[in-house]
Design a protein around this motif. Structure first.
Motif, PDB file in Angstrom:
ATOM      1  N   GLU A  98     -22.876 196.432  40.349  1.00  0.00           N
ATOM      2  CA  GLU A  98     -23.933 197.568  40.605  1.00  0.00           C
ATOM      3  C   GLU A  98     -24.340 198.558  39.353  1.00  0.00           C
ATOM      4  OE1 GLU A  98     -22.724 199.641  43.996  1.00  0.00           O
ATOM      5  OE2 GLU A  98     -23.697 198.414  45.354  1.00  0.00           O
ATOM      6  N   ALA A 142     -32.126 190.984  40.178  1.00  0.00           N
ATOM      7  CA  ALA A 142     -33.402 191.041  41.218  1.00  0.00           C
ATOM      8  C   ALA A 142     -32.640 191.495  42.753  1.00  0.00           C
ATOM      9  CB  ALA A 142     -34.030 189.910  41.435  1.00  0.00           C
ATOM     10  N   GLY A 143     -31.243 191.042  43.038  1.00  0.00           N
ATOM     11  CA  GLY A 143     -30.616 191.541  44.085  1.00  0.00           C
ATOM     12  C   GLY A 143     -30.087 192.912  44.080  1.00  0.00           C
ATOM     13  N   LEU A 144     -29.934 193.385  42.970  1.00  0.00           N
ATOM     14  CA  LEU A 144     -29.331 194.469  42.675  1.00  0.00           C
ATOM     15  C   LEU A 144     -30.614 195.571  42.603  1.00  0.00           C
ATOM     16  CD1 LEU A 144     -26.410 193.929  40.283  1.00  0.00           C
ATOM     17  CD2 LEU A 144     -26.081 194.419  42.720  1.00  0.00           C
ATOM     18  N   GLY A 145     -31.771 195.037  42.552  1.00  0.00           N
ATOM     19  CA  GLY A 145     -32.998 196.178  42.537  1.00  0.00           C
ATOM     20  C   GLY A 145     -33.164 196.610  41.126  1.00  0.00           C
ATOM     21  N   CYS A 146     -32.959 195.599  40.069  1.00  0.00           N
ATOM     22  CA  CYS A 146     -33.136 196.231  38.686  1.00  0.00           C
ATOM     23  C   CYS A 146     -34.461 195.667  38.005  1.00  0.00           C
ATOM     24  CB  CYS A 146     -31.833 195.314  37.982  1.00  0.00           C
ATOM     25  SG  CYS A 146     -30.095 195.823  38.494  1.00  0.00           S
ATOM     26  N   THR A 147     -35.079 195.057  38.858  1.00  0.00           N
ATOM     27  CA  THR A 147     -36.409 194.526  38.481  1.00  0.00           C
ATOM     28  C   THR A 147     -37.181 195.561  37.417  1.00  0.00           C
ATOM     29  OG1 THR A 147     -37.318 194.791  40.427  1.00  0.00           O
ATOM     30  CG2 THR A 147     -36.715 192.781  39.923  1.00  0.00           C
ATOM     31  N   GLY A 148     -37.113 196.977  37.894  1.00  0.00           N
ATOM     32  CA  GLY A 148     -37.886 198.002  37.164  1.00  0.00           C
ATOM     33  C   GLY A 148     -37.245 198.444  36.033  1.00  0.00           C
ATOM     34  N   ALA A 193     -27.510 198.451  37.808  1.00  0.00           N
ATOM     35  CA  ALA A 193     -28.698 199.287  38.525  1.00  0.00           C
ATOM     36  C   ALA A 193     -28.856 200.513  38.138  1.00  0.00           C
ATOM     37  CB  ALA A 193     -28.501 199.090  40.152  1.00  0.00           C
ATOM     38  N   TYR A 194     -27.768 201.168  37.464  1.00  0.00           N
ATOM     39  CA  TYR A 194     -27.893 202.759  37.111  1.00  0.00           C
ATOM     40  C   TYR A 194     -28.122 202.630  35.607  1.00  0.00           C
ATOM     41  CZ  TYR A 194     -26.041 203.466  41.793  1.00  0.00           C
ATOM     42  OH  TYR A 194     -25.612 203.691  42.962  1.00  0.00           O
TER      43      TYR A 194
END
Length: 259
Positions: free
Chosen positions: A120, A151-157, A123-124
């Motif tokens: 994680e 992508a599963g960790l929400g890092c696409t942006g 992601a930060y």
């Protein structure tokens, strides 16, 4: 073991106790990582995470960039705990570089849960550096695994750079111009990588020249902790600073900007 307890029952009880102890240890580590992460966020320094398939040389690359002494080993999961080091970019901006656990294909679900707080970290981040082995014929499929995990960790942006490390190894194939090729061993490509990080962070920090009155010197603290100071000079009317501030902090310094 107790009277009448079979060896198998004893072993099972021992394994259960061991699992409970490990789960408690993982929970403690996750809490500590969370505290460390919150401290970094409070400080506000930009964070660069090195991610990628295991054994592609992320720790070696961090050592080459930062001069840090991070464990390097030709083995799976040599890095299990995120390692953070200060990195100064060519512009003078100070960032925090984080080395993360390596990804693998078809990672078992329970193992993913065990490493969740480590993964994680990405992601930060303000910038993610995806590292691949330039001499590995499976590098593109490994990058796909990396992309799936991110992508599963929400890092696409989050801005991402792809780096092909170990380009000095036999078997490394030629790449198109503009591709980031690095060698932690020889230093090849490290200036280009640092310049690319500067460019990726350009919209998140601003270079400034300030003259802070002595009554406003408290404003130097967020500049030091969330950006960086590259020059400082005491003058009669205040202190002159050159350096970088976070874009979100720029409004604090507008009255004190100098050309």
């Amino acid at each position: 073991r107790g009277a009448g307890e079979s060896k198998l029952e004893y072993d099972r009880r021992h394994v259960r106790r061991r699992i409970e102890a490990l789960e408690a240890r993982l929970a403690e580590l996750e809490k500590r990582r969370g505290e460390t992460r919150r401290a970094r966020q409070k400080a506000g320094a930009p964070v660069v995470s090195l991610v990628g398939y295991t054994n592609v040389g992320k720790s070696s690359l961090l050592n080459a960039l930062c001069g840090a002494e991070v464990l390097e080993a030709d083995m799976l999961f040599a890095t299990l705990d995120p390692t953070a080091r200060k990195l100064t970019l060519p512009s003078g901006l100070s960032v925090v570089a984080v080395d993360t656990v390596g990804f693998v294909s078809r990672l078992p679900h329970k193992l993913v849960e065990a490493f969740k707080s480590t993964l994680e970290e990405a992601a930060y981040s303000d910038v993610i550096v995806k590292v691949a082995d330039a001499a590995d014929g499976e590098r593109e499929s490994q990058l796909e695994v990396t992309d799936q995990v991110l992508a599963g960790l929400g890092c696409t942006g989050i801005p991402q750079l792809t780096v092909y490390n170990k380009c000095d190894k036999p078997g490394a194939v030629p790449f198109a111009p503009g591709v980031l090729l690095t060698s932690a061993k020889t230093g090849r490509g490290l200036p280009e990588l640092l310049a690319a990080l500067d460019a990726a962070l350009a919209d998140r920090v601003r270079p400034v020249k300030l003259l802070l009155p002595y009554a406003k010197l408290a404003l130097a603290e967020p500049m030091r902790t969330r950006g960086s100071v590259t020059a400082e000079q005491y003058q009669e009317s205040g202190v002159y600073f050159e350096g970088f501030v976070k874009s979100t902090d720029l409004h604090l310094y507008l009255p004190y900007l100098v050309e």
